[in-house]
Write a protein that holds these residues in place. Structure first.
Motif, PDB file in Angstrom:
ATOM      1  N   GLY A 179      -3.751  11.461   7.610  1.00  0.00           N
ATOM      2  CA  GLY A 179      -3.426  10.596   8.743  1.00  0.00           C
ATOM      3  C   GLY A 179      -4.160   9.272   8.680  1.00  0.00           C
ATOM      4  N   HIS A 180      -5.012   9.060   9.681  1.00  0.00           N
ATOM      5  CA  HIS A 180      -5.691   7.769   9.821  1.00  0.00           C
ATOM      6  C   HIS A 180      -7.174   7.959  10.120  1.00  0.00           C
ATOM      7  CE1 HIS A 180      -2.037   5.275   9.868  1.00  0.00           C
ATOM      8  NE2 HIS A 180      -1.465   6.277  10.512  1.00  0.00           N
ATOM      9  N   LEU A 181      -7.969   6.968   9.756  1.00  0.00           N
ATOM     10  CA  LEU A 181      -9.416   7.013  10.018  1.00  0.00           C
ATOM     11  C   LEU A 181      -9.728   6.632  11.462  1.00  0.00           C
ATOM     12  CD1 LEU A 181     -11.395   5.269   7.117  1.00  0.00           C
ATOM     13  CD2 LEU A 181     -10.966   7.715   7.456  1.00  0.00           C
ATOM     14  N   SER A 185      -5.497   8.980   1.129  1.00  0.00           N
ATOM     15  CA  SER A 185      -4.952  10.275   1.551  1.00  0.00           C
ATOM     16  C   SER A 185      -4.125  10.076   2.812  1.00  0.00           C
ATOM     17  CB  SER A 185      -6.111  11.244   1.822  1.00  0.00           C
ATOM     18  OG  SER A 185      -5.595  12.447   2.318  1.00  0.00           O
ATOM     19  N   HIS A 186      -2.807  10.060   2.638  1.00  0.00           N
ATOM     20  CA  HIS A 186      -1.927   9.669   3.739  1.00  0.00           C
ATOM     21  C   HIS A 186      -0.569  10.325   3.522  1.00  0.00           C
ATOM     22  CE1 HIS A 186      -0.943   7.072   7.052  1.00  0.00           C
ATOM     23  NE2 HIS A 186      -0.016   6.406   6.403  1.00  0.00           N
ATOM     24  N   ASP A 187       0.170  10.531   4.589  1.00  0.00           N
ATOM     25  CA  ASP A 187       1.450  11.230   4.446  1.00  0.00           C
ATOM     26  C   ASP A 187       2.564  10.293   3.953  1.00  0.00           C
ATOM     27  OD1 ASP A 187       1.474   9.801   6.753  1.00  0.00           O
ATOM     28  OD2 ASP A 187       2.315  11.386   8.011  1.00  0.00           O
ATOM     29  N   THR A 238      -6.643   1.016   4.258  1.00  0.00           N
ATOM     30  CA  THR A 238      -6.166   1.501   5.562  1.00  0.00           C
ATOM     31  C   THR A 238      -5.278   2.715   5.296  1.00  0.00           C
ATOM     32  OG1 THR A 238      -4.115   0.194   5.572  1.00  0.00           O
ATOM     33  CG2 THR A 238      -6.082  -0.865   6.508  1.00  0.00           C
ATOM     34  N   ASP A 239      -4.842   3.361   6.352  1.00  0.00           N
ATOM     35  CA  ASP A 239      -3.934   4.495   6.221  1.00  0.00           C
ATOM     36  C   ASP A 239      -4.484   5.562   5.285  1.00  0.00           C
ATOM     37  OD1 ASP A 239      -2.348   1.916   6.796  1.00  0.00           O
ATOM     38  OD2 ASP A 239      -0.983   3.484   7.474  1.00  0.00           O
ATOM     39  N   THR A 240      -5.628   6.102   5.671  1.00  0.00           N
ATOM     40  CA  THR A 240      -6.173   7.228   4.918  1.00  0.00           C
ATOM     41  C   THR A 240      -6.778   8.206   5.918  1.00  0.00           C
ATOM     42  OG1 THR A 240      -7.480   7.844   2.973  1.00  0.00           O
ATOM     43  CG2 THR A 240      -8.482   6.235   4.444  1.00  0.00           C
ATOM     44  N   THR A 260       0.819  -1.224   0.000  1.00  0.00           N
ATOM     45  CA  THR A 260       0.000   0.000   0.000  1.00  0.00           C
ATOM     46  C   THR A 260       0.848   1.267   0.000  1.00  0.00           C
ATOM     47  OG1 THR A 260      -0.145  -0.060   2.433  1.00  0.00           O
ATOM     48  CG2 THR A 260      -1.952  -1.092   1.186  1.00  0.00           C
ATOM     49  N   HIS A 261       1.921   1.274   0.812  1.00  0.00           N
ATOM     50  CA  HIS A 261       2.816   2.438   0.864  1.00  0.00           C
ATOM     51  C   HIS A 261       4.073   2.083   1.636  1.00  0.00           C
ATOM     52  CE1 HIS A 261       0.561   2.709   4.593  1.00  0.00           C
ATOM     53  NE2 HIS A 261       1.349   3.655   5.053  1.00  0.00           N
ATOM     54  N   GLU A 262       5.004   3.028   1.699  1.00  0.00           N
ATOM     55  CA  GLU A 262       6.359   2.716   2.159  1.00  0.00           C
ATOM     56  C   GLU A 262       6.561   2.772   3.668  1.00  0.00           C
ATOM     57  OE1 GLU A 262       5.349   5.359   0.578  1.00  0.00           O
ATOM     58  OE2 GLU A 262       6.378   7.198   1.228  1.00  0.00           O
ATOM     59  N   HIS A 263       5.554   3.113   4.446  1.00  0.00           N
ATOM     60  CA  HIS A 263       5.777   3.172   5.893  1.00  0.00           C
ATOM     61  C   HIS A 263       6.169   1.796   6.418  1.00  0.00           C
ATOM     62  CE1 HIS A 263       3.230   7.094   6.308  1.00  0.00           C
ATOM     63  NE2 HIS A 263       4.459   7.308   5.849  1.00  0.00           N
ATOM     64  N   VAL A 264       7.031   1.848   7.445  1.00  0.00           N
ATOM     65  CA  VAL A 264       7.672   0.603   7.886  1.00  0.00           C
ATOM     66  C   VAL A 264       6.660  -0.450   8.353  1.00  0.00           C
ATOM     67  CG1 VAL A 264       8.147   1.384  10.247  1.00  0.00           C
ATOM     68  CG2 VAL A 264       9.655  -0.297   9.158  1.00  0.00           C
ATOM     69  N   ASP A 265       5.522  -0.009   8.892  1.00  0.00           N
ATOM     70  CA  ASP A 265       4.529  -0.995   9.339  1.00  0.00           C
ATOM     71  C   ASP A 265       3.839  -1.702   8.160  1.00  0.00           C
ATOM     72  OD1 ASP A 265       3.424   1.670   9.062  1.00  0.00           O
ATOM     73  OD2 ASP A 265       1.540   0.956   9.933  1.00  0.00           O
ATOM     74  N   HIS A 266       4.259  -1.359   6.929  1.00  0.00           N
ATOM     75  CA  HIS A 266       3.712  -2.019   5.736  1.00  0.00           C
ATOM     76  C   HIS A 266       4.788  -2.724   4.900  1.00  0.00           C
ATOM     77  CE1 HIS A 266      -0.256  -0.219   6.424  1.00  0.00           C
ATOM     78  NE2 HIS A 266       0.491   0.666   7.060  1.00  0.00           N
ATOM     79  N   VAL A 267       6.054  -2.429   5.192  1.00  0.00           N
ATOM     80  CA  VAL A 267       7.131  -3.014   4.367  1.00  0.00           C
ATOM     81  C   VAL A 267       8.276  -3.615   5.190  1.00  0.00           C
ATOM     82  CG1 VAL A 267       6.688  -1.539   2.352  1.00  0.00           C
ATOM     83  CG2 VAL A 267       8.312  -0.765   4.079  1.00  0.00           C
TER      84      VAL A 267
HETATM   85 ZN   LIG Z   1       1.173   4.729   6.930  1.00  0.00          ZN
END
Ligand SMILES: [Zn+2]
Ligand SMILES: [Zn+2]
Length: 274
Positions: free
Chosen positions: A194-196, A122-124, A146-148, A59-66
């Motif tokens: 940010g987050h929902l 929509s996430h940073d 997630t992460d929107t 989904t994106h590069e944040h560490v909790d996803h990769v």
């Molecule tokens: Zn994230």
């Protein structure tokens, strides 16, 4: 809903995310946000193995996803898909990543008989996205978001008509506001990138024309949420308009797999409800 269709949330939360989505002929992973070793262990717990995956969608590069992606890409010959912006960010953070199996998603792609639609969140992050998996000529649909920071028109559109929905319920707004996070971090989480929150997730679900048969509340914050609070908040919102008749709500967990065990042979009886 087809019997041989299953979603397992292998890990979900601010400390790492991975979900297994299986149709009768294909098996996908969304995100590799736990260590490769832990990922393989959890997959084995539910009768799956990384070798049989047909694709991994990031989904994106944040560490909790990769978090596990470097080891995963070294050990397994499985195509990895993400947006261009996400790959750029991942490559710069992990120059050692084996890029041989890294592919671009574009807006839509076909893997076997499963069509995967990608939509912006929509996430940073550089170019974050969610995914809808459609098969049986679009008859069956599973959407992962997630992460929107808010429900964008793209997210709204993508979620419509889903049979199974993985939806972020990151925080309880009061818990977050009264909690120990620094001011900037609180503002980041509450912001449009940010987050929902539990409440926003519930209100969004209320607006859907067709309720999904299964909804996983996902990416719960360990600091600013509680599984029961997320479940009760969303349940109460939906109950107030009698929108829960045909829908089963589950809460994904950071520490153990949560399976949609009603849907088929890969069942995990007795586990994880509520
Ligand atoms: Zn994230
Ligand atoms: Zn995240």
């Amino acid at each position: 809903m087809a019997k041989d269709f299953q979603v397992v949330m292998l890990a979900s939360g601010s400390k790492g995310n991975a979900a297994l989505i299986s149709t009768d002929s294909q098996r996908f992973l969304v995100d590799v946000g736990i260590s490769c070793r832990e990922l393989v262990k959890r997959m084995q717990q539910v009768g799956a193995s990384p070798e049989e995956l047909d694709g991994v969608f990031v989904t994106h590069e944040h560490v909790d996803h990769v978090k596990g992606i470097v080891t995963f890409a070294k050990k397994y010959q499985v195509p990895l898909y993400a947006s261009q912006g996400t790959w750029r960010a991942v490559f710069s953070r992990y120059p050692e990543l084996n890029r041989a199996n890294c592919r671009l998603t574009g807006q839509r792609l076909l893997v076997g008989d499963v069509s995967i639609a990608c939509f912006a969140t929509s996430h940073d992050a550089a170019q974050p996205q969610g995914y809808s998996f459609l098969w049986r000529s679009g008859e069956t649909k599973c959407t992962y978001v997630t992460d929107t920071g808010f429900v964008t028109p793209e997210v709204r559109e993508a979620v419509q008509g889903s049979d199974v929905l993985v939806l972020e319920a990151n925080h309880d707004v009061e818990m977050l506001k009264n909690g120990s996070y620094p001011y900037e971090l609180k503002q980041r989480i509450l912001g449009t990138r940010g987050h929902l929150s539990n409440n926003t997730a519930g209100q969004f679900l209320l607006q859907l024309e067709k309720m999904p048969r299964r909804i996983f509340l996902a990416h719960l914050s360990e600091q600013n949420n509680l599984p029961k609070l997320a479940l009760d908040t969303v349940k109460n919102i939906l109950d107030s308009k009698k929108r829960l008749q045909e829908t089963r709500l589950l809460v994904a967990n950071q520490h153990q797999p949560v399976a949609d065990y009603l849907t088929g042979q890969m069942a995990l009886p007795g586990l994880f409800e509520d």
